[in-house]
Design a protein around this motif. Structure first.
Motif, PDB file in Angstrom:
ATOM      1  N   LEU A  38     -16.256 -33.993  -6.221  1.00 60.58           N
ATOM      2  CA  LEU A  38     -16.416 -33.593  -4.826  1.00 60.58           C
ATOM      3  C   LEU A  38     -17.217 -34.667  -4.113  1.00 60.58           C
ATOM      4  CD1 LEU A  38     -16.247 -31.476  -2.509  1.00 60.58           C
ATOM      5  CD2 LEU A  38     -18.397 -30.534  -3.395  1.00 60.58           C
ATOM      6  N   ASP A  39     -16.667 -35.157  -3.000  1.00 64.05           N
ATOM      7  CA  ASP A  39     -17.426 -36.025  -2.101  1.00 64.05           C
ATOM      8  C   ASP A  39     -17.108 -35.597  -0.672  1.00 64.05           C
ATOM      9  OD1 ASP A  39     -15.062 -37.465  -1.201  1.00 64.05           O
ATOM     10  OD2 ASP A  39     -15.265 -38.861  -2.879  1.00 64.05           O
ATOM     11  N   ASP A  40     -17.504 -36.376   0.300  1.00 67.88           N
ATOM     12  CA  ASP A  40     -17.313 -35.984   1.697  1.00 67.88           C
ATOM     13  C   ASP A  40     -15.853 -35.888   2.110  1.00 67.88           C
ATOM     14  OD1 ASP A  40     -20.042 -35.814   2.076  1.00 67.88           O
ATOM     15  OD2 ASP A  40     -20.204 -37.820   2.963  1.00 67.88           O
ATOM     16  N   HIS A  41     -14.951 -36.570   1.381  1.00 66.82           N
ATOM     17  CA  HIS A  41     -13.554 -36.646   1.805  1.00 66.82           C
ATOM     18  C   HIS A  41     -12.543 -36.177   0.770  1.00 66.82           C
ATOM     19  CE1 HIS A  41     -14.924 -38.743   5.353  1.00 66.82           C
ATOM     20  NE2 HIS A  41     -15.601 -39.570   4.576  1.00 66.82           N
ATOM     21  N   LEU A  42     -12.986 -35.879  -0.449  1.00 70.92           N
ATOM     22  CA  LEU A  42     -12.049 -35.564  -1.526  1.00 70.92           C
ATOM     23  C   LEU A  42     -12.639 -34.533  -2.479  1.00 70.92           C
ATOM     24  CD1 LEU A  42      -9.304 -36.484  -2.879  1.00 70.92           C
ATOM     25  CD2 LEU A  42     -10.746 -37.906  -4.358  1.00 70.92           C
ATOM     26  N   GLU A  43     -11.778 -33.625  -2.920  1.00 66.91           N
ATOM     27  CA  GLU A  43     -12.151 -32.642  -3.935  1.00 66.91           C
ATOM     28  C   GLU A  43     -11.049 -32.634  -4.995  1.00 66.91           C
ATOM     29  OE1 GLU A  43     -13.950 -28.135  -4.095  1.00 66.91           O
ATOM     30  OE2 GLU A  43     -13.007 -28.829  -2.240  1.00 66.91           O
ATOM     31  N   VAL A  44     -11.437 -32.606  -6.280  1.00 68.69           N
ATOM     32  CA  VAL A  44     -10.491 -32.660  -7.393  1.00 68.69           C
ATOM     33  C   VAL A  44     -10.784 -31.495  -8.339  1.00 68.69           C
ATOM     34  CG1 VAL A  44      -9.606 -34.025  -9.327  1.00 68.69           C
ATOM     35  CG2 VAL A  44     -10.419 -35.192  -7.249  1.00 68.69           C
ATOM     36  N   TRP A  45      -9.726 -30.753  -8.675  1.00 64.45           N
ATOM     37  CA  TRP A  45      -9.838 -29.599  -9.576  1.00 64.45           C
ATOM     38  C   TRP A  45      -8.860 -29.734 -10.740  1.00 64.45           C
ATOM     39  CZ3 TRP A  45     -13.113 -25.440  -9.038  1.00 64.45           C
ATOM     40  CH2 TRP A  45     -13.771 -25.308  -7.804  1.00 64.45           C
ATOM     41  N   ASP A  81     -10.301 -45.853  -1.346  1.00 63.71           N
ATOM     42  CA  ASP A  81     -11.011 -45.900  -0.067  1.00 63.71           C
ATOM     43  C   ASP A  81     -11.629 -44.530   0.187  1.00 63.71           C
ATOM     44  OD1 ASP A  81     -11.969 -46.284   2.453  1.00 63.71           O
ATOM     45  OD2 ASP A  81     -10.035 -46.685   3.378  1.00 63.71           O
ATOM     46  N   GLY A  82     -12.887 -44.373  -0.127  1.00 63.29           N
ATOM     47  CA  GLY A  82     -13.550 -43.083  -0.009  1.00 63.29           C
ATOM     48  C   GLY A  82     -14.277 -42.860   1.291  1.00 63.29           C
ATOM     49  N   ASP A  83     -14.067 -43.737   2.267  1.00 59.98           N
ATOM     50  CA  ASP A  83     -14.777 -43.621   3.542  1.00 59.98           C
ATOM     51  C   ASP A  83     -13.989 -42.867   4.596  1.00 59.98           C
ATOM     52  OD1 ASP A  83     -16.940 -44.985   2.525  1.00 59.98           O
ATOM     53  OD2 ASP A  83     -16.179 -46.946   3.173  1.00 59.98           O
ATOM     54  N   ARG A  84     -12.874 -42.244   4.180  1.00 52.03           N
ATOM     55  CA  ARG A  84     -12.054 -41.495   5.137  1.00 52.03           C
ATOM     56  C   ARG A  84     -11.273 -40.437   4.366  1.00 52.03           C
ATOM     57  NH1 ARG A  84      -6.861 -42.799   4.367  1.00 52.03           N
ATOM     58  NH2 ARG A  84      -6.393 -44.765   3.344  1.00 52.03           N
ATOM     59  N   GLU A  85     -10.690 -39.507   5.115  1.00 56.80           N
ATOM     60  CA  GLU A  85      -9.823 -38.507   4.494  1.00 56.80           C
ATOM     61  C   GLU A  85      -8.536 -39.174   4.038  1.00 56.80           C
ATOM     62  OE1 GLU A  85      -9.271 -35.280   7.238  1.00 56.80           O
ATOM     63  OE2 GLU A  85     -11.412 -34.803   7.240  1.00 56.80           O
ATOM     64  N   SER A  86      -7.942 -38.631   2.987  1.00 58.35           N
ATOM     65  CA  SER A  86      -6.694 -39.172   2.443  1.00 58.35           C
ATOM     66  C   SER A  86      -5.497 -38.509   3.110  1.00 58.35           C
ATOM     67  CB  SER A  86      -6.621 -38.913   0.940  1.00 58.35           C
ATOM     68  OG  SER A  86      -7.680 -39.550   0.278  1.00 58.35           O
ATOM     69  N   THR A  87      -4.419 -39.262   3.222  1.00 53.27           N
ATOM     70  CA  THR A  87      -3.163 -38.711   3.729  1.00 53.27           C
ATOM     71  C   THR A  87      -2.488 -37.912   2.626  1.00 53.27           C
ATOM     72  OG1 THR A  87      -1.788 -40.576   3.027  1.00 53.27           O
ATOM     73  CG2 THR A  87      -2.863 -40.752   5.204  1.00 53.27           C
ATOM     74  N   ARG A  88      -1.490 -37.154   3.001  1.00 52.46           N
ATOM     75  CA  ARG A  88      -0.721 -36.389   2.018  1.00 52.46           C
ATOM     76  C   ARG A  88      -0.100 -37.305   0.973  1.00 52.46           C
ATOM     77  NH1 ARG A  88       4.130 -32.228   3.714  1.00 52.46           N
ATOM     78  NH2 ARG A  88       4.918 -31.899   1.601  1.00 52.46           N
ATOM     79  N   ALA A  89       0.490 -38.417   1.402  1.00 52.66           N
ATOM     80  CA  ALA A  89       1.111 -39.367   0.471  1.00 52.66           C
ATOM     81  C   ALA A  89       0.065 -39.971  -0.467  1.00 52.66           C
ATOM     82  CB  ALA A  89       1.848 -40.462   1.238  1.00 52.66           C
ATOM     83  N   GLU A  90      -1.099 -40.297   0.067  1.00 51.68           N
ATOM     84  CA  GLU A  90      -2.172 -40.843  -0.776  1.00 51.68           C
ATOM     85  C   GLU A  90      -2.645 -39.823  -1.804  1.00 51.68           C
ATOM     86  OE1 GLU A  90      -4.207 -43.995   2.366  1.00 51.68           O
ATOM     87  OE2 GLU A  90      -4.804 -41.869   2.422  1.00 51.68           O
ATOM     88  N   LEU A  91      -2.731 -38.568  -1.402  1.00 50.72           N
ATOM     89  CA  LEU A  91      -3.147 -37.522  -2.340  1.00 50.72           C
ATOM     90  C   LEU A  91      -2.136 -37.365  -3.466  1.00 50.72           C
ATOM     91  CD1 LEU A  91      -4.473 -34.828   0.140  1.00 50.72           C
ATOM     92  CD2 LEU A  91      -5.841 -36.245  -1.423  1.00 50.72           C
ATOM     93  N   GLU A  92      -0.846 -37.381  -3.126  1.00 57.77           N
ATOM     94  CA  GLU A  92       0.166 -37.240  -4.172  1.00 57.77           C
ATOM     95  C   GLU A  92       0.132 -38.433  -5.124  1.00 57.77           C
ATOM     96  OE1 GLU A  92       4.817 -36.095  -4.960  1.00 57.77           O
ATOM     97  OE2 GLU A  92       3.938 -35.691  -2.986  1.00 57.77           O
ATOM     98  N   GLU A  93      -0.041 -39.622  -4.587  1.00 57.35           N
ATOM     99  CA  GLU A  93      -0.149 -40.803  -5.444  1.00 57.35           C
ATOM    100  C   GLU A  93      -1.383 -40.694  -6.348  1.00 57.35           C
ATOM    101  OE1 GLU A  93      -0.778 -45.640  -5.113  1.00 57.35           O
ATOM    102  OE2 GLU A  93      -0.214 -44.521  -3.328  1.00 57.35           O
ATOM    103  N   LEU A  94      -2.502 -40.256  -5.782  1.00 55.69           N
ATOM    104  CA  LEU A  94      -3.731 -40.121  -6.550  1.00 55.69           C
ATOM    105  C   LEU A  94      -3.588 -39.107  -7.680  1.00 55.69           C
ATOM    106  CD1 LEU A  94      -6.774 -40.758  -6.911  1.00 55.69           C
ATOM    107  CD2 LEU A  94      -7.208 -38.876  -5.302  1.00 55.69           C
ATOM    108  N   VAL A  95      -3.011 -37.940  -7.387  1.00 56.23           N
ATOM    109  CA  VAL A  95      -2.902 -36.913  -8.424  1.00 56.23           C
ATOM    110  C   VAL A  95      -1.908 -37.336  -9.503  1.00 56.23           C
ATOM    111  CG1 VAL A  95      -1.114 -35.339  -7.498  1.00 56.23           C
ATOM    112  CG2 VAL A  95      -3.097 -34.419  -8.729  1.00 56.23           C
ATOM    113  N   ARG A  96      -0.862 -38.035  -9.121  1.00 55.00           N
ATOM    114  CA  ARG A  96       0.080 -38.564 -10.135  1.00 55.00           C
ATOM    115  C   ARG A  96      -0.619 -39.569 -11.056  1.00 55.00           C
ATOM    116  NH1 ARG A  96       5.504 -37.498  -9.469  1.00 55.00           N
ATOM    117  NH2 ARG A  96       6.128 -36.580  -7.473  1.00 55.00           N
ATOM    118  N   GLU A  97      -1.420 -40.460 -10.465  1.00 59.29           N
ATOM    119  CA  GLU A  97      -2.153 -41.432 -11.279  1.00 59.29           C
ATOM    120  C   GLU A  97      -3.168 -40.740 -12.185  1.00 59.29           C
ATOM    121  OE1 GLU A  97      -3.889 -44.417  -8.756  1.00 59.29           O
ATOM    122  OE2 GLU A  97      -1.950 -44.931  -7.873  1.00 59.29           O
ATOM    123  N   LEU A  98      -3.878 -39.759 -11.654  1.00 55.91           N
ATOM    124  CA  LEU A  98      -4.860 -39.038 -12.456  1.00 55.91           C
ATOM    125  C   LEU A  98      -4.188 -38.310 -13.619  1.00 55.91           C
ATOM    126  CD1 LEU A  98      -7.770 -38.183 -12.930  1.00 55.91           C
ATOM    127  CD2 LEU A  98      -7.425 -36.332 -11.264  1.00 55.91           C
TER     128      LEU A  98
END
Length: 184
Positions: free
Chosen positions: A71-78, A29-46
Motif C-alpha cells: 500500500l502506498d499513496d497511489h497503489l494497493e496490492v492484494w 512510476d509511483g508518483d501518480r495513479e496508474s492507468t487501467r492498462a498499467e495496472l493490468e501489465e503490473l498484475v500480469r508481471e507480478l
C-alpha cells in the motif's frame, strides 16, 4: 448472489510487509495513479514472480483469506485465496481502477446488468488476467473444482466502496461500505 449481510469484524485479513516486493515495485512510476492498462501489465508481471507472493498463499474450506501485499499513496496490492463458499457480492470500487491475475484455480466475474435473467459472466482460469475501470460493478467468486488464488491491484488505493443488492421486485439498492466488506 451476495447481499448486504457481511461482517467486516470477522474478516480474515493479513497485512504483509515484504521488502522484496516493495523493492520490485519501486521501479515503477509511483508518483501518480496508474492507468487501467498499467495496472493490468503490473498484475500480469507480478503473477510471473511467485517468489514475491507465494509464501502468503493459504486456503480455508470456509472463508476467503486475503493479504495486503503493498500500500502506498497511489497503489494497493492484494493476494486473495478463495473458498468455494463465498462471493464478493455486487460491488464497485468507488473511483479505483483495478486489475486481477488468476494464479491458481479459476474465478467467475458476474456483471450487474438490468433486464437480464442471468447476469453476463466471464470465467478466468489460472494464467488469465482482467482489468476494470473506476465505474465497474461486478461480483467475483471462485469457480471450478479447485480453490482459487488471485492477485489484485488498485489505483488509487481502495477506500469506500458501493455494495449493490437487487430485490426480488427488481429494484436496485446501493450501500456505501469500505474495502473490508468486499473481502469478508
Amino acid at each position: 448472489m451476495g447481499t448486504f449481510a457481511r461482517d467486516a469484524s470477522v474478516a480474515n485479513e493479513t497485512v504483509a510487509a515484504d521488502a522484496a516486493l516493495d523493492a520490485w515495485l519501486a521501479d515503477r512510476d509511483g508518483d501518480r495513479e496508474s492507468t487501467r492498462a498499467e495496472l493490468e501489465e503490473l498484475v500480469r508481471e507480478l503473477a510471473t514472480r511467485p517468489d514475491l507472493w507465494s509464501g502468503h498463499v493459504r486456503h480455508s474450506p470456509v472463508e476467503r483469506i486475503y493479504v495486503r501485499l503493498h500500500l502506498d499513496d497511489h497503489l494497493e496490492v492484494w493476494l486473495i485465496c478463495w473458498s468455494q463458499r463465498q462471493d464478493t457480492g455486487f460491488h464497485d470500487h468507488d473511483g479505483s481502477r483495478g486489475a486481477v491475475a488468476v494464479v491458481g484455480g479459476a474465478l467467475a466475474e458476474r456483471r450487474l446488468a438490468a433486464g437480464c435473467a442471468q447476469p453476463p459472466t466471464a470465467i478466468y482460469p489460472a494464467g488469465a488476467a482482467f482489468s476494470f475501470g473506476a465505474t465497474h460493478i461486478h461480483d467475483v467468486s471462485q469457480t471450478g473444482a479447485t480453490l482459487a488464488t488471485s492477485l489484485h491491484v488498485y489505483s488509487p488505493p481502495l477506500g469506500e466502496m458501493g455494495f449493490y443488492e437487487v430485490a426480488p421486485d427488481g429494484t436496485l439498492s446501493r450501500r456505501t461500505g469500505d474495502y473490508r466488506e468486499e473481502f469478508c
